[in-house]
Design an enzyme around this catalytic site. Structure first.
Site, PDB file in Angstrom:
ATOM      1  N   SER A   3       0.843  -1.197   0.000  1.00 43.57           N
ATOM      2  CA  SER A   3       0.000   0.000   0.000  1.00 43.57           C
ATOM      3  C   SER A   3       0.884   1.255   0.000  1.00 43.57           C
ATOM      4  O   SER A   3       1.690   1.446  -0.902  1.00 43.57           O
ATOM      5  CB  SER A   3      -0.960  -0.047   1.196  1.00 43.57           C
ATOM      6  OG  SER A   3      -1.890   1.009   1.162  1.00 43.57           O
ATOM      7  N   HIS A  47      -7.884   1.471  -1.259  1.00 41.94           N
ATOM      8  CA  HIS A  47      -7.843   0.459  -2.316  1.00 41.94           C
ATOM      9  C   HIS A  47      -9.225  -0.052  -2.681  1.00 41.94           C
ATOM     10  O   HIS A  47      -9.422  -1.243  -2.899  1.00 41.94           O
ATOM     11  CB  HIS A  47      -6.899  -0.684  -1.912  1.00 41.94           C
ATOM     12  CG  HIS A  47      -5.545  -0.205  -1.539  1.00 41.94           C
ATOM     13  ND1 HIS A  47      -4.668   0.331  -2.462  1.00 41.94           N
ATOM     14  CD2 HIS A  47      -4.923  -0.111  -0.335  1.00 41.94           C
ATOM     15  CE1 HIS A  47      -3.567   0.725  -1.835  1.00 41.94           C
ATOM     16  NE2 HIS A  47      -3.706   0.476  -0.554  1.00 41.94           N
TER      17      HIS A  47
END
Length: 319
Positions: free
Chosen positions: A91, A204
């Site tokens: 991430s 996300h």
């Protein structure tokens, strides 16, 4: 020859007081902290060492803090002759990985992460306002397959399978109410745990589209070089080789799942194919989440992953 792959942690790894002992012991680590203060105008020593968990968990704070920690640890490792030959990040961790692979300069990676954190925090606050003040977020579902969790998320509005961490751990992004429903459904399906994470938003997932649009504008004039070292992408789960594609994926990153298990496999295959060198994995920065995920794979039988987040863990690496 000894080679190193760096795996950089993402949001949720932040802790008050992070890397304080390393900065006290190593001037090169403290120099990174001071440089970030100069570039951003944010008092980084205060943020890193005087903030409480709630303040650090905000996207505009945690992203800058975690990236600074990773870059500071990298500088200490460099002083010991340890540099990455391959890099990937979970991430947010993709951004220090972009720096490690030569895609972004030091100044650019700090400026980009600062903008990313501010933009994502604003979007999260907008989502909360639209949901009666209930903050969106992420829930880790442990003990079900990726397919089972994806199926649960599909049936619940505003819930999305976001981080594919391992064969038995998937993180779902969603609104507050969606995550509450996911947690109940997961437990009913036999999950060992369904744990709300210390992050500020539904990362996300399509819920972050507003942030993606704003981030695309923010990085329009930033140069993304093609990597000079092996680099792997959350968005594709494969090796990334082209600067222009990496820039596009930096935007897609906000709304697309983190394909971490795919990246682990590609990294393992690369190390296996490289018969001439001896590979070690390092998690530089804060925490040991990625080392823990790696330890649960079959790959850990052949390659170890060591977290480096303190003087003690650095000494253990050198031992």
């Amino acid at each position: 020859m000894k080679k190193y792959a760096f795996l950089f942690p993402g949001q949720g790894a932040q802790v008050p007081g992070m890397i304080k002992d390393l900065c006290d012991a190593y001037p090169e680590a403290r120099k990174v902290v001071d440089e970030v203060t100069k570039i951003t105008g944010v008092d980084m020593p205060k943020l890193l060492w005087e903030s409480d968990q709630a303040e650090l968990s905000r996207s505009d704070n945690s992203q800058l803090a975690i990236t600074t920690a990773s870059l500071a640890v990298m500088e200490v490792l460099k002083s010991k002759g340890i540099e990455a030959s391959a890099a990937m990040g979970f991430s947010l961790g993709e951004f220090p990985a972009l720096y490690a692979a030569g895609v972004l300069s030091f100044e650019d990676v700090i400026k980009v992460v600062r903008q990313r954190g501010l933009i994502m925090q604003a979007t999260c606050e907008n989502i909360a306002k639209a949901n009666e003040g209930h903050a969106p977020g992420m829930t880790a579902v442990i003990g079900l397959s990726q397919e089972q969790v994806a199926e649960i998320a599909k049936k619940i509005p505003d819930a999305y399978a976001a981080n594919l961490n391992s064969s038995v751990q998937t993180v779902v992004s969603g609104t507050f109410d969606a995550l509450t429903a996911v947690e109940a459904a997961a437990k009913e399906a036999g999950a060992r745990r369904a744990l709300r994470l210390q992050v500020a938003g539904p990362f996300h997932s399509p819920l972050m589209q507003e942030a993606a649009d704003n981030f695309e504008k923010a990085i329009a004039d930033v140069t993304f070089n093609s990597p000079s070292k092996k680099l792997f992408s959350n968005v594709t789960g494969k090796e990334a080789t082209d600067g222009a594609e990496i820039k596009k994926n930096a935007v897609l990153h906000l709304t697309n799942p983190v394909r971490w298990t795919d990246e682990e496999k590609v990294l393992f295959d690369m190390m296996e194919a490289d018969k001439d060198n001896e590979w070690t994995l390092i998690e530089p920065g804060v925490g040991k989440v990625l080392a823990g995920l790696w330890a649960k794979t079959d790959y850990a039988e052949k390659y170890s992953c060591a977290p480096v987040n303190s003087v003690e863990t650095l000494d253990a690496l050198n031992a």
